[in-house]
Scaffold this motif. Structure first.
Motif, PDB file in Angstrom:
ATOM      1  N   ASN B  49       0.825  -1.209   0.000  1.00 37.44           N
ATOM      2  CA  ASN B  49       0.000   0.000   0.000  1.00 37.44           C
ATOM      3  C   ASN B  49       0.853   1.250   0.000  1.00 37.44           C
ATOM      4  O   ASN B  49       1.800   1.353   0.789  1.00 37.44           O
ATOM      5  CB  ASN B  49      -0.933  -0.001   1.217  1.00 37.44           C
ATOM      6  CG  ASN B  49      -1.979  -1.084   1.108  1.00 37.44           C
ATOM      7  OD1 ASN B  49      -2.537  -1.287   0.025  1.00 37.44           O
ATOM      8  ND2 ASN B  49      -2.239  -1.791   2.193  1.00 37.44           N
ATOM      9  N   LEU B  50       0.535   2.182  -0.877  1.00 34.52           N
ATOM     10  CA  LEU B  50       1.283   3.438  -0.972  1.00 34.52           C
ATOM     11  C   LEU B  50       0.519   4.587  -0.314  1.00 34.52           C
ATOM     12  O   LEU B  50       1.065   5.342   0.472  1.00 34.52           O
ATOM     13  CB  LEU B  50       1.569   3.761  -2.449  1.00 34.52           C
ATOM     14  CG  LEU B  50       2.309   2.666  -3.235  1.00 34.52           C
ATOM     15  CD1 LEU B  50       2.531   3.111  -4.670  1.00 34.52           C
ATOM     16  CD2 LEU B  50       3.647   2.321  -2.575  1.00 34.52           C
ATOM     17  N   TYR B  51      -0.743   4.711  -0.650  1.00 34.84           N
ATOM     18  CA  TYR B  51      -1.584   5.767  -0.062  1.00 34.84           C
ATOM     19  C   TYR B  51      -2.910   5.162   0.379  1.00 34.84           C
ATOM     20  O   TYR B  51      -3.507   4.372  -0.352  1.00 34.84           O
ATOM     21  CB  TYR B  51      -1.913   6.859  -1.084  1.00 34.84           C
ATOM     22  CG  TYR B  51      -0.736   7.714  -1.477  1.00 34.84           C
ATOM     23  CD1 TYR B  51      -0.314   8.763  -0.661  1.00 34.84           C
ATOM     24  CD2 TYR B  51      -0.067   7.487  -2.667  1.00 34.84           C
ATOM     25  CE1 TYR B  51       0.771   9.560  -1.033  1.00 34.84           C
ATOM     26  CE2 TYR B  51       1.013   8.269  -3.042  1.00 34.84           C
ATOM     27  CZ  TYR B  51       1.424   9.312  -2.220  1.00 34.84           C
ATOM     28  OH  TYR B  51       2.481  10.092  -2.578  1.00 34.84           O
ATOM     29  N   LEU B  52      -3.354   5.555   1.550  1.00 35.59           N
ATOM     30  CA  LEU B  52      -4.691   5.158   1.978  1.00 35.59           C
ATOM     31  C   LEU B  52      -5.525   6.420   2.159  1.00 35.59           C
ATOM     32  O   LEU B  52      -5.041   7.450   2.614  1.00 35.59           O
ATOM     33  CB  LEU B  52      -4.625   4.371   3.288  1.00 35.59           C
ATOM     34  CG  LEU B  52      -3.869   3.034   3.175  1.00 35.59           C
ATOM     35  CD1 LEU B  52      -3.728   2.390   4.547  1.00 35.59           C
ATOM     36  CD2 LEU B  52      -4.594   2.088   2.214  1.00 35.59           C
ATOM     37  N   SER B  53      -6.762   6.316   1.818  1.00 34.03           N
ATOM     38  CA  SER B  53      -7.654   7.468   1.909  1.00 34.03           C
ATOM     39  C   SER B  53      -8.318   7.495   3.283  1.00 34.03           C
ATOM     40  O   SER B  53      -8.631   6.459   3.862  1.00 34.03           O
ATOM     41  CB  SER B  53      -8.714   7.347   0.817  1.00 34.03           C
ATOM     42  OG  SER B  53      -9.592   8.427   0.903  1.00 34.03           O
TER      43      SER B  53
END
Lengths: 349, 349
Positions: B49-53
């Motif tokens: 995972n790079l970005y989580l909202s």
């Protein structure tokens, strides 16, 4: 030139501004006189009023500060839509036996005479084509005016254009035996929907099922919990809610709407006579279920002639005879005394 | 065949169900391990995972009974949209560093790499084309799922299709500097509207005016009476209200809508953490002014690529670094701590 005949002209006059529920005492019958000829030099039309329409929205104009249109003045005749006959030179609108109309361009000629004239105060009132509208200037543009004149066209366009019924949709109509509700229920059946109505007496419930073809109906006064009644009659939820009541009824029904449901907000009769409006707590459902709520007060499209002329729609009117009965008829709207569209018959012809 | 490397995998786990405002203590960071290869015989995809909202609607899923989708289970990782990289074979969604995805068909490949990858958690998240959506099954059909993934497409379709902006329209956006509000304001300007936003700090107000091109903006925390602020900034009333706040804000703004106004009910952040929803008293305005209120939670049409790719829309993200910061970032949403779209950056690549 012979002098014109002068005859008595009874009117319903506003005696005092209304707060809370209107009462007969807020109005009085005043007998004036009228010349049966338009005064010399005046561009006007003299109308003998045959039917006057009696509608909940008149309550607003009886208040000291009216929100919808110009308020009625104390000592002057109430004004609303109606059907009349030209005596001297066309616009029955005053709550009086005769009306002198100085803006004849606002009169609308009735083209269809194969149905009862009284229908033109409501279900067939295809304003701006066929309807005579209020004499007084409105605070808003003419197309903002509303009332009985919307019974037909607006029920039609509100239900069809805002409700967008599809065959198999589940429809709930509040105040379903009223002037608008009875028409909406029948349109829903024509569109292939399953339609349930609520009304305030067993007589009205029976009328919904037997005369107007509703699939089911209930007497809300006998239901301690609206949610339970809705779950019983509409176990799969509601696609279209045509609401004439507002307040707690609207709030409870929102929770029973299906995904992408449509609420046609046509009237909020529960809210007209109270000082503090009901606090609606279920608005978040609008987002959860992607619901559209649309208010109706505008005649978007005049549909000149529709199913009623083909005999597909049944109309029930509640007609009282004589202008003296007008104040009680108007007050009766707010306790649900009327069964169907409330009219006052003023004269035979 | 060499054994796959096993690495630590930090996750944000739900510690207890949330009542009222969420707190950091409702979550905890748990360190688990993950094999960097999909287990033999399993059809799955391993994602880094790079970005989580980070989105307000996650609050609902943290409650004991979630209204929107499946609730999060105690002891399990929170789930939301994100952007990730395929390590072994494709679906970053868990609030964890690595996610093993057993339904790879739900992964969406990112096609546009000429903009920051983080934008795909929000403004460019063209679900179902480009977005990776939640692993867990939803109680409702997939198109009912919503959250960050809607920032771009839904702001676009909500504003354009529900709001139906015309050049010269007066637009009001609440929570205007947030992930959705900032995009709506810019779309309104592109459509030729006059747009006013409200936000909760002077810094955000300044951002609205200088960075996002709002015509006017105000800090609602400094306005004792919203009505006065609206009358000052929008003296002619409001044609389109894009509402992210609900409750008292919506109630007051309704009274300031123009005839035939549209309310895009996108969010009600004021209502998410309170037990008794605010009682809305001004619903009758919907009828008086023929207003349409429409709830948005559905991605109606995926508009694959729009003004942002032409550089017309500016995006401000509020990115915290490291999964350890995720709980505080989520909690901060409800006090307006974030400036723009809240993200958690998990890894560089």
């Amino acid at each position: 030139m012979a002098a014109a005949a002068v005859v008595p002209n009874k009117k319903v006059v506003l005696r005092r501004h209304v707060t809370g529920f209107p009462s007969k005492e807020d109005m009085e019958i005043v007998v004036d006189t009228v010349s049966l000829r338009v005064p010399e030099g005046q561009t006007a039309v003299l109308i003998k009023n045959l039917y006057l329409s009696c509608d909940p929205w008149m309550r607003d104009r009886m208040a000291a500060s009216a929100a919808l249109a110009l308020g009625f003045a104390i000592g002057e005749a109430l004004v609303n839509y109606g059907v009349g006959k030209v005596i001297d030179s066309t616009h029955p609108d005053g709550w009086e036996e005769y009306s002198l109309i100085t803006q004849p361009e606002s009169l609308k000629k009735i083209n269809h005479t194969d149905v009862p004239l009284s229908h033109y105060t409501g279900v067939l009132c295809d304003w701006p084509h066929d309807c005579m509208h209020a004499r007084k200037p409105f605070r808003h543009p003419p197309w903002f005016t509303f009332g009985s004149c919307m019974t037909g066209v607006t029920a039609y366009s509100g239900f069809m254009e805002v409700g967008k019924p599809k065959s198999g949709d589940f429809v709930f109509v509040s105040a379903a035996s009223g002037a608008v509700g009875q028409v909406v229920g029948q349109l829903a059946k024509i569109a292939g929907c399953y339609v349930v109505g609520s009304a305030g007496s067993d007589k009205k419930v029976s009328l919904l099922k037997t005369k107007f073809g509703f699939d089911d109906a209930f007497n809300y006064k006998l239901e301690p919990d609206l949610t339970v009644a809705l779950k019983r009659c509409l176990p799969n939820g509601i696609d279209i809610f045509f609401d004439n009541v507002g307040g707690a009824t609207l709030d409870a029904t929102l929770l029973h709407m299906r995904l992408s449901g449509r609420v046609v907000a046509y009237g909020m009769i529960s809210q007209y006579n109270i000082k503090e409006p009901y606090g609606m707590r279920n608005l978040y459902t609008i987002i959860l279920k992607a619901i559209r709520v649309e208010g109706i007060n505008v005649i978007v499209n005049g549909e000149d002639g529709w199913d009623i002329k083909e005999g597909k729609v049944t109309v029930v009117e509640d007609v009282v005879q004589g202008i003296e009965k007008a104040p009680a008829a108007l007050v009766g709207l707010f306790s649900g005394k009327n069964v169907g569209k409330q009219l006052v018959a003023i004269a035979k012809a």
